[in-house]
Design a protein around this motif. Structure first.
Motif, short mmCIF file in Angstrom:
data_model
loop_
_atom_site.label_atom_id
_atom_site.label_comp_id
_atom_site.label_asym_id
_atom_site.label_seq_id
_atom_site.Cartn_x
_atom_site.Cartn_y
_atom_site.Cartn_z
N ASP A 11 0.83 -1.21 0.00
CA ASP A 11 0.00 0.00 0.00
C ASP A 11 0.86 1.26 0.00
O ASP A 11 0.59 2.21 -0.73
CB ASP A 11 -0.94 0.02 1.21
N GLU A 12 1.89 1.28 0.84
CA GLU A 12 2.79 2.44 0.90
C GLU A 12 3.55 2.62 -0.42
O GLU A 12 3.75 3.74 -0.89
CB GLU A 12 3.78 2.28 2.05
N CYS A 14 2.46 1.71 -3.38
CA CYS A 14 1.51 2.22 -4.36
C CYS A 14 1.35 3.73 -4.24
O CYS A 14 1.34 4.44 -5.24
CB CYS A 14 0.15 1.55 -4.18
N SER A 15 1.22 4.23 -3.01
CA SER A 15 1.11 5.68 -2.85
C SER A 15 2.41 6.40 -3.18
O SER A 15 2.40 7.50 -3.71
CB SER A 15 0.67 6.11 -1.47
N TYR A 16 3.55 5.78 -2.89
CA TYR A 16 4.86 6.38 -3.17
C TYR A 16 5.07 6.54 -4.68
O TYR A 16 5.55 7.57 -5.14
CB TYR A 16 5.95 5.50 -2.56
N GLY A 18 2.53 5.92 -7.12
CA GLY A 18 1.34 6.40 -7.82
C GLY A 18 0.76 5.38 -8.77
O GLY A 18 0.27 5.72 -9.85
N GLY A 20 -1.45 1.37 -9.03
CA GLY A 20 -2.43 0.54 -8.34
C GLY A 20 -1.81 -0.72 -7.76
O GLY A 20 -0.68 -1.10 -8.10
N LYS A 21 -2.58 -1.39 -6.92
CA LYS A 21 -2.09 -2.61 -6.26
C LYS A 21 -1.82 -3.74 -7.25
O LYS A 21 -0.87 -4.49 -7.09
CB LYS A 21 -3.10 -3.09 -5.21
#
Length: 64
Positions: A11-12, A14-16, A18, A20-21
């Motif tokens: 999850d981290e 993916c946000s780092y 940009g 999707g999973k």
């Protein structure tokens, strides 16, 4: 003293980055992936190794 995390969860990651999973898990499942760290059934991303790989494969020189 603040300590920056060396390992990122999916999850981290993916946000780092940009993404999707699904795409993240696809990247981490590749046997040539040098920045994936498996601890039991869990998968983490070694942030420093990922950043180095990103710089190496970048089309243009990144300044960080």
């Amino acid at each position: 003293m603040e300590c920056e995390k060396k390992l990122l969860s999916v999850d981290e990651f993916c946000s780092y980055v940009g993404i999707g999973k699904t795409k993240a898990r696809e990247m981490l499942a590749n046997p040539c992936c040098k920045y994936a760290v498996r601890i039991g059934r869990r998968v983490f991303v070694h942030k420093e190794l990922f950043d180095e790989e990103l710089k190496k494969n970048a089309k243009f020189q990144l300044i960080m």
